[in-house]
Design a protein around this motif. Structure first.
Motif, PDB file in Angstrom:
ATOM      1  N   SER A 160       0.938  -1.200   0.151  1.00 25.49           N
ATOM      2  CA  SER A 160      -0.077   0.045   0.115  1.00 25.49           C
ATOM      3  C   SER A 160       0.665   1.078   0.151  1.00 25.49           C
ATOM      4  O   SER A 160       0.457   2.382  -0.596  1.00 25.49           O
ATOM      5  N   LEU A 161       1.913   1.120   0.850  1.00 21.98           N
ATOM      6  CA  LEU A 161       2.863   2.371   0.650  1.00 21.98           C
ATOM      7  C   LEU A 161       3.550   2.584  -0.769  1.00 21.98           C
ATOM      8  O   LEU A 161       3.628   3.772  -1.078  1.00 21.98           O
ATOM      9  N   ARG A 162       3.687   1.514  -1.665  1.00 22.81           N
ATOM     10  CA  ARG A 162       4.087   1.768  -3.085  1.00 22.81           C
ATOM     11  C   ARG A 162       3.061   2.245  -3.713  1.00 22.81           C
ATOM     12  O   ARG A 162       3.242   3.177  -4.679  1.00 22.81           O
ATOM     13  N   GLN A 163       1.833   1.763  -3.585  1.00 26.80           N
ATOM     14  CA  GLN A 163       0.716   2.326  -4.108  1.00 26.80           C
ATOM     15  C   GLN A 163       0.407   3.709  -3.953  1.00 26.80           C
ATOM     16  O   GLN A 163       0.125   4.612  -4.878  1.00 26.80           O
ATOM     17  N   GLN A 164       0.492   4.073  -2.845  1.00 33.48           N
ATOM     18  CA  GLN A 164       0.186   5.572  -2.248  1.00 33.48           C
ATOM     19  C   GLN A 164       1.417   6.656  -2.715  1.00 33.48           C
ATOM     20  O   GLN A 164       1.017   7.766  -3.016  1.00 33.48           O
ATOM     21  N   GLY A 170      -0.128   1.761 -10.728  1.00 36.69           N
ATOM     22  CA  GLY A 170       0.397   0.486 -10.707  1.00 36.69           C
ATOM     23  C   GLY A 170       1.068  -0.039 -12.031  1.00 36.69           C
ATOM     24  O   GLY A 170       0.876  -1.293 -12.488  1.00 36.69           O
ATOM     25  N   LYS A 171       1.736   1.069 -12.774  1.00 33.72           N
ATOM     26  CA  LYS A 171       2.530   0.721 -13.811  1.00 33.72           C
ATOM     27  C   LYS A 171       3.618  -0.212 -13.644  1.00 33.72           C
ATOM     28  O   LYS A 171       4.381  -0.815 -14.544  1.00 33.72           O
ATOM     29  N   SER A 172       4.328  -0.047 -12.311  1.00 31.96           N
ATOM     30  CA  SER A 172       5.378  -1.070 -11.825  1.00 31.96           C
ATOM     31  C   SER A 172       4.882  -2.488 -11.956  1.00 31.96           C
ATOM     32  O   SER A 172       5.995  -3.227 -11.965  1.00 31.96           O
ATOM     33  N   LEU A 173       3.740  -2.864 -11.756  1.00 29.73           N
ATOM     34  CA  LEU A 173       3.258  -4.395 -11.503  1.00 29.73           C
ATOM     35  C   LEU A 173       3.452  -4.853 -12.961  1.00 29.73           C
ATOM     36  O   LEU A 173       2.848  -4.416 -13.979  1.00 29.73           O
ATOM     37  N   GLN A 174       4.270  -5.927 -13.223  1.00 33.22           N
ATOM     38  CA  GLN A 174       4.250  -6.740 -14.427  1.00 33.22           C
ATOM     39  C   GLN A 174       4.088  -8.116 -14.346  1.00 33.22           C
ATOM     40  O   GLN A 174       4.861  -8.881 -13.970  1.00 33.22           O
ATOM     41  N   LEU A 268       1.795 -14.423 -10.203  1.00 31.63           N
ATOM     42  CA  LEU A 268       3.274 -14.023 -10.139  1.00 31.63           C
ATOM     43  C   LEU A 268       3.591 -12.973 -11.003  1.00 31.63           C
ATOM     44  O   LEU A 268       3.422 -12.718 -12.149  1.00 31.63           O
ATOM     45  N   THR A 269       3.861 -11.739 -10.256  1.00 29.60           N
ATOM     46  CA  THR A 269       3.979 -10.278 -10.832  1.00 29.60           C
ATOM     47  C   THR A 269       5.420  -9.739 -10.395  1.00 29.60           C
ATOM     48  O   THR A 269       5.646  -9.788  -9.007  1.00 29.60           O
ATOM     49  N   MET A 270       5.962  -9.312 -11.255  1.00 23.51           N
ATOM     50  CA  MET A 270       7.069  -8.610 -10.909  1.00 23.51           C
ATOM     51  C   MET A 270       6.915  -7.181 -10.660  1.00 23.51           C
ATOM     52  O   MET A 270       5.916  -6.653 -11.162  1.00 23.51           O
ATOM     53  N   VAL A 271       7.774  -6.549  -9.816  1.00 21.60           N
ATOM     54  CA  VAL A 271       7.601  -5.125  -9.629  1.00 21.60           C
ATOM     55  C   VAL A 271       8.865  -4.576 -10.108  1.00 21.60           C
ATOM     56  O   VAL A 271      10.071  -4.617  -9.827  1.00 21.60           O
ATOM     57  N   ASP A 272       8.692  -3.743 -11.077  1.00 25.20           N
ATOM     58  CA  ASP A 272       9.943  -2.798 -11.675  1.00 25.20           C
ATOM     59  C   ASP A 272       9.865  -1.393 -11.317  1.00 25.20           C
ATOM     60  O   ASP A 272       8.992  -0.722 -12.443  1.00 25.20           O
TER      61      ASP A 272
END
Length: 389
Positions: A160-164, A170-174, A268-272
């Motif tokens: 939630s910290l990343r999202q806020q 949410g573009k970092s979620l791959q 299974l989602t990467m964060v970039d």
């Protein structure tokens, strides 16, 4: 002299390890964990390379070794029960040192190793977070007010910290095109090898015995939707996935469902992310750079990154300067691991019968020395890259 104070959001591998390394750097910390108890579910993790080096520096090797698992033979069968491949873990790691532990055991050991200067607050979450003149003011759901010099976001893939503060869109979620589920079953292992895997196009199920006698189950299946909907009823979802699988797979799933065993289901989602820090706020572990279990390095890199942060904070009084050094050391390694994960993902659980059979033939007849050199050279290069920075 009062020690600087960090608030760590998330009591998983990254959060607990961060508290340990912050203490070494002269900090005190408060760990905010939303769950009532520490995580007790998850898959097996293998600590090699940088993660292995970090647990040795934390003097946790002996404790982890005592509860580690022996991984030797993994038998792969098709949906009809016919043996397809027989792999030995040592074919991959050879003489490379490693520890295989359950994620829940790793979390427990890290929690038991927390220093006096670290306070763990379960069943707690942040209501408000405001910048102050010298840091942050945080209000918790129990109405406590915390003042801190630095905030570390260690709240996992769904941070939630990343999202806020870092990625509102949410573009970092791959998503990599897969979903997974893990659960434990009150069922004694009835096979002689360490791991039993049932594989078929679009689905993979793996079983291994835990120290408490239960059987751990891991499912991975293809789902190419960009935002797969994960239903609240994981067992009903899995029943659809395994309807054409081996009878043992279906029976074990039914046992777990009847027992109402807790189940974890996610994609299974990467964060970039292009930036892991914002002022005096930093993301760590899966919140910053989720590698997924395809990489086999997620927990290890969470540990190694907290060591890098602790060493940087010990050397530099300026927090943002320490964050910059941490980024410079870690980012080339994470970039390499994420590139490798993207390349491996299409063959992890093949989508068609043709690619499934092709993958099996390659694994069966590929010289084991090739597997060893690929894996060990990758791990050693990451260690060398860190030492050169």
């Amino acid at each position: 002299m009062t020690k600087p104070h960090a608030v760590i959001i998330g009591g998983g591998v990254a959060g607990l390890a961060a508290a340990w390394w912050l203490d070494k750097a002269g900090w005190q910390s408060t760990i905010i964990e939303r769950a009532k108890s520490l995580r007790n579910r998850g898959y097996m993790v293998s600590l090699t390379g940088l993660g292995y080096e970090t647990v040795k520096k934390m003097d946790l090797y002996d404790r982890l070794k005592a509860i580690s698992y022996t991984i030797d033979e993994n038998i792969y069968k098709n949906s009809k029960g016919k043996e397809l491949i027989r792999l030995h873990y040592r074919d991959f790691v050879n003489d490379l040192p490693y520890l295989a532990v359950s994620r829940s055991d790793l979390v427990t050991v890290l929690a038991n190793a927390l220093p006096v200067g670290a306070k763990l607050c379960p069943d707690t979450h942040v209501l408000t977070l405001e910048k102050s003149a010298d840091g942050y003011k945080i209000e918790l759901n129990n109405h406590d007010i915390l003042h801190c010099d630095m905030v570390l976001g260690c709240d996992g893939l769904r941070s939630s910290l990343r999202q806020q503060y870092f990625d509102k869109d949410g573009k970092s979620l791959q998503p990599l095109g897969y979903c997974f589920a893990v659960y434990d079953i009150n069922h004694v292992k009835d096979f002689d090898y360490d791991f039993l895997s049932y594989v078929e196009p679009r689905h993979f199920a793996e079983y291994y015995s835990l120290h408490d006698g239960k059987l751990a189950a891991l499912h991975i299946w293809r789902d190419e939707r960009s935002n797969p909907h994960i239903t609240a009823d994981g067992y009903q979802l899995l029943k659809q996935i395994v309807r054409g699988s081996n009878r043992q797979v279906r029976d074990l799933l039914s046992i777990a469902q009847k027992e109402k065993a807790p189940i974890l289901v996610d994609s299974l989602t990467m964060v970039d992310l292009p930036q892991w820090y914002n002022g005096k706020m930093l993301l760590l572990g899966d919140a910053a750079h989720c590698l997924t279990l395809i990489s086999g390095q997620g927990a290890g890199m969470a540990l190694a990154s907290t060591e890098m942060l602790g060493m940087a904070l010990a050397k530099y009084q300026n927090i943002e300067q320490a964050f910059t050094v941490h980024d410079r050391q870690l980012r080339p390694i994470i970039k390499r691991l994420q590139e490798r994960t993207r390349k491996m993902a299409p063959m992890f659980v093949p989508a068609t019968a043709f690619t499934f059979h092709l993958r099996n033939i390659v694994l069966k007849f590929m010289p084991k020395s090739w597997l060893y050199h690929y894996f060990t050279n990758a791990v050693k290069s990451e260690i060398a890259l860190t030492h050169s920075l």
